[in-house]
Design an enzyme around this catalytic site. Structure first.
Site, PDB file in Angstrom:
ATOM      1  N   THR A 246      -1.924  -9.661  11.293  1.00 53.42           N
ATOM      2  CA  THR A 246      -0.580 -10.224  12.065  1.00 53.42           C
ATOM      3  C   THR A 246      -0.865 -11.702  12.604  1.00 53.42           C
ATOM      4  O   THR A 246      -1.943 -12.188  12.620  1.00 53.42           O
ATOM      5  CB  THR A 246      -0.663  -9.227  13.688  1.00 53.42           C
ATOM      6  N   ASP A 247       0.205 -12.177  12.771  1.00 52.76           N
ATOM      7  CA  ASP A 247       0.307 -13.531  13.535  1.00 52.76           C
ATOM      8  C   ASP A 247      -0.292 -13.455  14.702  1.00 52.76           C
ATOM      9  O   ASP A 247      -0.687 -14.653  15.330  1.00 52.76           O
ATOM     10  CB  ASP A 247       1.538 -14.111  13.353  1.00 52.76           C
ATOM     11  N   GLU A 248      -0.421 -12.299  15.396  1.00 50.27           N
ATOM     12  CA  GLU A 248      -0.568 -12.387  16.592  1.00 50.27           C
ATOM     13  C   GLU A 248      -2.073 -12.692  17.152  1.00 50.27           C
ATOM     14  O   GLU A 248      -2.412 -13.051  18.207  1.00 50.27           O
ATOM     15  CB  GLU A 248      -0.320 -10.961  17.553  1.00 50.27           C
TER      16      GLU A 248
ATOM     17  N   TYR B  92      -4.166  -5.299  21.838  1.00 55.15           N
ATOM     18  CA  TYR B  92      -3.792  -5.169  20.243  1.00 55.15           C
ATOM     19  C   TYR B  92      -4.308  -5.947  19.436  1.00 55.15           C
ATOM     20  O   TYR B  92      -5.117  -6.112  18.217  1.00 55.15           O
ATOM     21  CB  TYR B  92      -2.132  -5.085  20.093  1.00 55.15           C
TER      22      TYR B  92
ATOM     23  N   LYS C  70      -7.016  -6.427  16.494  1.00 58.82           N
ATOM     24  CA  LYS C  70      -6.693  -7.067  14.941  1.00 58.82           C
ATOM     25  C   LYS C  70      -7.529  -8.233  14.699  1.00 58.82           C
ATOM     26  O   LYS C  70      -8.074  -8.256  13.590  1.00 58.82           O
ATOM     27  CB  LYS C  70      -5.170  -7.493  14.961  1.00 58.82           C
TER      28      LYS C  70
ATOM     29  N   ARG D  54      10.099 -14.495  18.558  1.00 56.20           N
ATOM     30  CA  ARG D  54       9.581 -14.106  17.274  1.00 56.20           C
ATOM     31  C   ARG D  54      10.158 -14.686  15.900  1.00 56.20           C
ATOM     32  O   ARG D  54      11.284 -15.053  15.956  1.00 56.20           O
ATOM     33  CB  ARG D  54       9.762 -12.638  17.299  1.00 56.20           C
TER      34      ARG D  54
HETATM   35  P1  NAD Z   1       2.833   1.712  12.118  1.00 56.48           P
HETATM   36  O1  NAD Z   1       2.350   1.849  13.542  1.00 56.48           O
HETATM   37  O2  NAD Z   1       4.226   1.864  11.882  1.00 56.48           O
HETATM   38  O3  NAD Z   1       1.975   2.495  11.110  1.00 56.48           O
HETATM   39  C1  NAD Z   1       0.484   2.655  11.308  1.00 56.48           C
HETATM   40  C2  NAD Z   1       0.096   3.832  10.579  1.00 56.48           C
HETATM   41  O4  NAD Z   1      -1.341   3.859  10.406  1.00 56.48           O
HETATM   42  C3  NAD Z   1       0.721   5.156  10.753  1.00 56.48           C
HETATM   43  O5  NAD Z   1       1.270   5.992   9.569  1.00 56.48           O
HETATM   44  C4  NAD Z   1      -0.406   5.987  11.343  1.00 56.48           C
HETATM   45  O6  NAD Z   1      -0.285   7.415  11.283  1.00 56.48           O
HETATM   46  C5  NAD Z   1      -1.744   5.453  10.810  1.00 56.48           C
HETATM   47  N1  NAD Z   1      -2.982   5.326  11.372  1.00 56.48           N
HETATM   48  C6  NAD Z   1      -3.078   5.107  12.599  1.00 56.48           C
HETATM   49  N2  NAD Z   1      -4.371   5.294  12.997  1.00 56.48           N
HETATM   50  C7  NAD Z   1      -4.945   5.756  11.857  1.00 56.48           C
HETATM   51  C8  NAD Z   1      -6.166   6.320  11.778  1.00 56.48           C
HETATM   52  N3  NAD Z   1      -7.184   6.183  12.865  1.00 56.48           N
HETATM   53  N4  NAD Z   1      -6.710   6.490  10.482  1.00 56.48           N
HETATM   54  C9  NAD Z   1      -5.649   6.678   9.391  1.00 56.48           C
HETATM   55  N5  NAD Z   1      -4.330   6.228   9.643  1.00 56.48           N
HETATM   56  C10 NAD Z   1      -4.041   5.905  10.859  1.00 56.48           C
HETATM   57  O7  NAD Z   1       2.317   0.287  12.075  1.00 56.48           O
HETATM   58  P2  NAD Z   1       3.189  -0.836  11.120  1.00 56.48           P
HETATM   59  O8  NAD Z   1       4.263  -1.733  11.908  1.00 56.48           O
HETATM   60  O9  NAD Z   1       3.554  -0.286   9.739  1.00 56.48           O
HETATM   61  O10 NAD Z   1       1.824  -2.119  10.828  1.00 56.48           O
HETATM   62  C11 NAD Z   1       0.952  -1.810   9.554  1.00 56.48           C
HETATM   63  C12 NAD Z   1      -0.040  -2.784   9.522  1.00 56.48           C
HETATM   64  O11 NAD Z   1       0.577  -4.012   9.490  1.00 56.48           O
HETATM   65  C13 NAD Z   1      -0.801  -2.790  10.784  1.00 56.48           C
HETATM   66  O12 NAD Z   1      -2.153  -3.067  10.352  1.00 56.48           O
HETATM   67  C14 NAD Z   1      -0.284  -3.965  11.629  1.00 56.48           C
HETATM   68  O13 NAD Z   1      -1.397  -4.706  12.505  1.00 56.48           O
HETATM   69  C15 NAD Z   1       0.259  -4.886  10.804  1.00 56.48           C
HETATM   70  N6  NAD Z   1       1.408  -5.825  10.954  1.00 56.48           N
HETATM   71  C16 NAD Z   1       2.448  -5.279  11.633  1.00 56.48           C
HETATM   72  C17 NAD Z   1       3.694  -6.096  11.718  1.00 56.48           C
HETATM   73  C18 NAD Z   1       4.749  -5.682  12.261  1.00 56.48           C
HETATM   74  O14 NAD Z   1       5.817  -6.269  12.417  1.00 56.48           O
HETATM   75  N7  NAD Z   1       5.084  -4.409  12.428  1.00 56.48           N
HETATM   76  C19 NAD Z   1       3.621  -7.608  11.136  1.00 56.48           C
HETATM   77  C20 NAD Z   1       2.332  -8.093  10.847  1.00 56.48           C
HETATM   78  C21 NAD Z   1       1.313  -6.945  10.537  1.00 56.48           C
HETATM   79  O1  DAU Z   2       4.062 -10.428  15.188  1.00 54.21           O
HETATM   80  C1  DAU Z   2       3.602  -9.523  14.395  1.00 54.21           C
HETATM   81  C2  DAU Z   2       3.585  -8.260  15.565  1.00 54.21           C
HETATM   82  O2  DAU Z   2       4.871  -7.764  15.709  1.00 54.21           O
HETATM   83  C3  DAU Z   2       2.927  -7.083  15.070  1.00 54.21           C
HETATM   84  O3  DAU Z   2       1.426  -7.618  14.696  1.00 54.21           O
HETATM   85  C4  DAU Z   2       2.910  -5.786  15.830  1.00 54.21           C
HETATM   86  O4  DAU Z   2       2.397  -4.863  15.199  1.00 54.21           O
HETATM   87  C5  DAU Z   2       4.371  -5.579  15.938  1.00 54.21           C
HETATM   88  O5  DAU Z   2       4.550  -4.670  16.760  1.00 54.21           O
HETATM   89  C6  DAU Z   2       5.053  -6.642  16.685  1.00 54.21           C
HETATM   90  O6  DAU Z   2       4.688  -7.075  17.730  1.00 54.21           O
HETATM   91  P1  DAU Z   2       5.605  -7.627  19.142  1.00 54.21           P
HETATM   92  O7  DAU Z   2       5.314  -7.383  20.442  1.00 54.21           O
HETATM   93  O8  DAU Z   2       6.249  -9.080  18.774  1.00 54.21           O
HETATM   94  O9  DAU Z   2       6.989  -6.635  18.942  1.00 54.21           O
HETATM   95  P2  DAU Z   2       7.627  -5.741  19.722  1.00 54.21           P
HETATM   96  O10 DAU Z   2       8.844  -5.148  18.905  1.00 54.21           O
HETATM   97  O11 DAU Z   2       7.199  -4.697  20.727  1.00 54.21           O
HETATM   98  O12 DAU Z   2       8.631  -6.926  20.746  1.00 54.21           O
HETATM   99  C7  DAU Z   2       9.118  -7.833  20.089  1.00 54.21           C
HETATM  100  C8  DAU Z   2       9.723  -8.783  21.238  1.00 54.21           C
HETATM  101  O13 DAU Z   2      10.650  -8.038  22.139  1.00 54.21           O
HETATM  102  C9  DAU Z   2       8.738  -9.081  22.246  1.00 54.21           C
HETATM  103  O14 DAU Z   2       8.876 -10.451  22.876  1.00 54.21           O
HETATM  104  C10 DAU Z   2       8.783  -8.150  23.402  1.00 54.21           C
HETATM  105  C11 DAU Z   2      10.320  -7.769  23.260  1.00 54.21           C
HETATM  106  N1  DAU Z   2      10.722  -6.280  23.874  1.00 54.21           N
HETATM  107  C12 DAU Z   2      10.136  -5.325  23.104  1.00 54.21           C
HETATM  108  C13 DAU Z   2      10.563  -4.168  23.421  1.00 54.21           C
HETATM  109  C14 DAU Z   2       9.921  -3.043  22.626  1.00 54.21           C
HETATM  110  C15 DAU Z   2      11.735  -6.299  24.824  1.00 54.21           C
HETATM  111  O15 DAU Z   2      12.356  -7.105  25.251  1.00 54.21           O
HETATM  112  N2  DAU Z   2      12.231  -5.054  24.933  1.00 54.21           N
HETATM  113  C16 DAU Z   2      11.605  -3.986  24.433  1.00 54.21           C
HETATM  114  O16 DAU Z   2      11.956  -2.745  24.916  1.00 54.21           O
END
Ligand code: NAD
Ligand code: DAU
Length: 359
Positions: free
Chosen positions: A136-138, A162, A166, A226
């Site tokens: 992730t970019d975080e 988190y 990562k 974001r």
């Molecule tokens: P998500 O939470 O939707 O899915 C995570 C999956 O991992 C689920 O299916 C869960 O059951 C599985 N999991 C969790 N713990 C586990 C374990 N111990 N063993 C096996 N499986 C397990 O997550 P996502 O949003 O799909 O993110 C996927 C990946 O991409 C993550 O590594 C996250 O850090 C990265 N990522 C997410 C975003 C985003 O915007 N969502 C952006 C950049 C990177």
């Molecule tokens: O940047 C990549 C990341 O993006 C991934 O690594 C993470 O897994 C993914 O969850 C996401 O993280 P964020 O914290 O940016 O996403 P989230 O959807 O939780 O929140 C997006 C923005 O919205 C953040 O500034 C917090 C705000 N927010 C979020 C929720 C859930 C609100 O204002 N209200 C809310 O209820």
């Protein structure tokens, strides 16, 4: 035929990636999906492909050494695509330990198993093996408003449990590449949006609440930024890095699409009003009055913004879905999949929601 081990394939991005891969390569690939099915893993995300002969689901926790080693012993894995993680920042603030366990220990367990299966006696690795670590970019921390971008050499400065976990997992992958010449790439992607995203994250949560006429909880002043990317573009980026990325390199993935949270929330209300049929009762409560500013997230990162120059230049990847199109498709997907939403918003999710938002 390439055999992929996908971890976390029942989650949001993993499921979209698996769908993308079967749409693109059909019967020419084999995918083994190892997922522990935590609250975030939903087998329903994969029901259209679960009967394919070239797809196997294994319920496995990536911290379980035996289970992970067994997958490598029983299958000749060519490529690991490692998505499995705890992914929600707010949950990491409430309960950091499981993030360290899954994201750090789980990644170490997987790296060890892959190394044990792949490394030859002379310490080299067979041609074609690759471990793609999805990050992730975080990990780069928080940018000031309107200034600067995350590059691949931006120093790591994670600010939430988190992102720290990562970052820990990324550093382990880097260490394996340096120490063992382990064949890997890391991708650091910006915020994804699209189908199958669990409604704890901003976009699906707001769509769901707006359709139900519930308040839309915006953290702080709503001006955190974001950089949003349509999930299918992320899936294609991963596919392209596996094929064309230079071993041992990191690639940032993002499409220069910065938006303030409040802008996203207003866009969701506007598009829902345009897309819902004229006689849909839910139109009546779709106004900006639903927006409610709530207490800010602790340590809330102000702004993320990816510089995707390297992946564009070296791999030839560019996003294909622009935000205006992607967000409309996404919103339609959620109101056309009410049953999916009903299933994921019942039970354990409901309890979490109540404790998080005190409603
Ligand atoms: P998500 O939470 O939707 O899915 C995570 C999956 O991992 C689920 O299916 C869960 O059951 C599985 N999991 C969790 N713990 C586990 C374990 N111990 N063993 C096996 N499986 C397990 O997550 P996502 O949003 O799909 O993110 C996927 C990946 O991409 C993550 O590594 C996250 O850090 C990265 N990522 C997410 C975003 C985003 O915007 N969502 C952006 C950049 C990177
Ligand atoms: O940047 C990549 C990341 O993006 C991934 O690594 C993470 O897994 C993914 O969850 C996401 O993280 P964020 O914290 O940016 O996403 P989230 O959807 O939780 O929140 C997006 C923005 O919205 C953040 O500034 C917090 C705000 N927010 C979020 C929720 C859930 C609100 O204002 N209200 C809310 O209820």
């Amino acid at each position: 035929m390439t055999t992929f081990l996908v971890t976390g394939g029942a989650g949001f991005i993993g499921a979209n990636y698996i769908h993308y891969m079967f749409r693109t390569y059909g019967d020419d690939i084999r995918i083994i999906n190892a997922d522990a099915l935590t609250y975030a893993g939903n087998p329903e995300n994969l029901k259209e492909i679960e009967t394919r002969d070239n797809y196997t689901f294994v319920k496995a926790d990536i911290t379980d050494k035996e289970a992970v080693s067994r997958i490598f012993a029983e299958n000749d894995i060519d490529t690991v695509v490692h998505f499995a993680a705890e992914s929600h920042v707010d949950r990491s603030i409430t309960d950091p330990e499981v993030f360290v366990r899954t994201n750090v220990l789980g990644t170490a367990t997987l790296l060890n198993a892959a190394r044990a299966a792949w490394e030859k006696e002379d310490g080299t690795y067979p041609e074609g093996k690759k471990f793609l670590h999805v990050s992730t970019d975080e990990v780069y921390g928080s940018l000031p408003e309107g200034e600067g971008y995350f590059y691949e050499d931006t120093p790591y400065a994670p600010r939430s449990p988190y992102s720290a976990s990562k970052a820990g997992s990324d550093l382990l992958v880097r260490a394996y590449m340096e120490t063992y010449g382990f064949p890997a790439n890391i991708t650091n992607c910006s915020n994804n949006y699209g189908p199958y995203q669990f409604p704890e994250k901003l976009i699906p949560l707001m769509i769901h609440n707006a359709l139900e006429g519930k308040k839309l909880p915006v953290y702080g002043d709503g001006k955190n930024v974001r950089d949003w990317l349509y999930v299918e573009d992320h899936a294609r980026a991963i596919d392209m890095v596996i094929k064309k990325g230079r071993l041992f390199e990191t690639y940032n993935v993002g499409g220069h699409n910065e938006k303030q949270n409040i802008e996203i929330v207003k866009t969701i209300i506007d598009i829902l009003k345009e897309e819902l049929p004229e006689d849909d009762q839910r139109r009546a409560h779709l106004t900006y009055d639903l927006i409610t500013y709530v207490e800010d997230r602790k340590g809330h990162d102000r702004r993320y913004a990816i510089a995707p120059d390297k992946i564009r230049k070296e791999v030839g990847w560019e996003p294909e879905t622009m935000f205006a199109e992607g967000i409309r498709k996404t919103i339609r997907w959620y109101f056309e999949h009410e049953e999916w939403m009903a299933h994921v918003t019942s039970g354990a999710y409901q309890q979490y929601y109540e404790s998080m938002y005190h409603v």
